[in-house]
Design an enzyme around this catalytic site. Structure first.
Site, mmCIF file in Angstrom:
data_model
loop_
_atom_site.group_PDB
_atom_site.id
_atom_site.type_symbol
_atom_site.label_atom_id
_atom_site.label_comp_id
_atom_site.label_asym_id
_atom_site.label_seq_id
_atom_site.Cartn_x
_atom_site.Cartn_y
_atom_site.Cartn_z
ATOM 1 N N ASN A 1 0.823 -1.224 0.000
ATOM 2 C CA ASN A 1 0.000 0.000 0.000
ATOM 3 C C ASN A 1 0.855 1.272 0.000
ATOM 4 O O ASN A 1 0.467 2.303 0.538
ATOM 5 C CB ASN A 1 -0.992 0.014 1.175
ATOM 6 N N CYS B 1 2.974 1.756 -3.142
ATOM 7 C CA CYS B 1 3.317 1.999 -4.556
ATOM 8 C C CYS B 1 2.090 1.891 -5.471
ATOM 9 O O CYS B 1 1.559 2.897 -5.934
ATOM 10 C CB CYS B 1 4.403 1.033 -5.035
ATOM 11 N N ARG B 2 1.633 0.668 -5.712
ATOM 12 C CA ARG B 2 0.628 0.484 -6.769
ATOM 13 C C ARG B 2 -0.773 0.926 -6.362
ATOM 14 O O ARG B 2 -1.442 1.654 -7.095
ATOM 15 C CB ARG B 2 0.609 -0.990 -7.207
ATOM 16 N N SER B 3 -1.265 0.457 -5.202
ATOM 17 C CA SER B 3 -2.667 0.778 -4.878
ATOM 18 C C SER B 3 -2.890 2.261 -4.539
ATOM 19 O O SER B 3 -3.934 2.800 -4.908
ATOM 20 C CB SER B 3 -3.232 -0.152 -3.795
HETATM 21 P P1 4NP Z 1 3.249 -2.115 -3.421
HETATM 22 O O1 4NP Z 1 4.847 -2.286 -3.478
HETATM 23 O O2 4NP Z 1 2.688 -3.472 -3.067
HETATM 24 O O3 4NP Z 1 2.912 -1.705 -4.813
HETATM 25 O O4 4NP Z 1 2.978 -1.051 -2.393
HETATM 26 C C1 4NP Z 1 5.604 -2.819 -2.430
HETATM 27 C C2 4NP Z 1 5.933 -2.043 -1.342
HETATM 28 C C3 4NP Z 1 6.721 -2.550 -0.337
HETATM 29 C C4 4NP Z 1 7.162 -3.869 -0.400
HETATM 30 C C5 4NP Z 1 6.813 -4.646 -1.483
HETATM 31 C C6 4NP Z 1 6.037 -4.124 -2.496
HETATM 32 N N1 4NP Z 1 7.984 -4.377 0.636
HETATM 33 O O5 4NP Z 1 8.426 -5.547 0.500
HETATM 34 O O6 4NP Z 1 8.252 -3.699 1.622
#
Ligand code: 4NP
Length: 159
Positions: free
Chosen positions: A10, A12-14
Site C-alpha cells: 500500500n 506503490c501500486r494501490s
Molecule cells: P506495493 O509495493 O505493493 O505496490 O505497495 C511494495 C511495497 C513494499 C514492499 C513490497 C512491495 N515491501 O516488500 O516492503
C-alpha cells in the site's frame, strides 16, 4: 459506489490507483458518487505515505499522493466496498483466502478493466526495480482507471 484498491505494501501500486481514479473521476465524472480507498495485504509500511519514487512519478503526471497513508486490509473492508480490486493475481489469491464467501463476487483484478489489447493481468511490483517500473505502473493504472470509470458510468449502482 465504493472502490478499494489492494496491493502488497500500500505504498506503490494501490495508492497510485487511488489517486489516479479519484482525479479522473473528479475531472470526467463529477456526477458519480464515488468513494475510493486503498490498502495492502501486508503491514510492512503501516502509517507511511506512498514511496518517494511513487509520489515523484505521480506528481510529474499531476497526481498528488502526499496525503495518503498505508494501511492493511481489514475484515470490515469486505462488507464496506462494492468493488475490491487487486493489483495482481497474488494479492487476489490472498484476498480470496481472507474474504467471506459472500464477498468473493466483489473481488476482481484491476487490469480486467483495462481496454482490450492490454494483455497484462498484473501491475508489476515496482518496489525493488528501476525507475521505469514506476512509469509502467502509471501507464497501466491510467489505462485501467479509464476503463473502470466507463464501467462505473454505465452501471453506477451495481458494478
Ligand atoms: P506495493 O509495493 O505493493 O505496490 O505497495 C511494495 C511495497 C513494499 C514492499 C513490497 C512491495 N515491501 O516488500 O516492503
Amino acid at each position: 459506489m465504493r472502490v478499494l484498491f489492494v496491493c502488497l505494501g500500500n505504498i506503490c501500486r494501490s495508492p497510485t490507483a487511488e489517486g489516479v481514479l479519484r482525479a479522473l473521476a473528479a475531472r470526467e465524472a463529477p456526477d458519480l458518487t464515488l468513494e475510493v480507498d486503498s490498502a495492502g495485504t501486508a503491514g510492512y509500511h503501516i502509517g507511511e505515505p506512498p514511496d518517494p519514487r511513487t509520489r515523484a512519478a505521480a506528481a510529474r503526471r499531476g497526481y498528488d499522493l502526499s496525503t495518503l497513508r498505508a494501511r492493511v486490509v481489514e475484515p470490515g473492508d469486505f462488507e464496506r466496498f462494492d468493488l475490491i480490486l487487486a493489483m495482481d493475481r497474488e494479492n487476489l489469491r490472498v484476498l480470496r483466502r481472507r474474504a467471506p464467501a459472500d464477498a468473493h463476487e466483489r473481488l476482481r483484478l484491476f487490469l480486467e478493466f483495462a481496454p482490450h489489447g492490454h494483455a497484462a493481468e498484473d501491475v508489476p511490483d515496482p518496489y525493488y526495480g528501476g525507475a521505469n517500473g514506476f512509469e509502467e505502473v502509471l501507464d497501466l493504472v491510467e489505462a485501467a482507471a479509464r476503463g473502470l470509470l466507463a464501467h462505473l458510468r454505465r452501471q453506477p449502482r451495481a458494478a
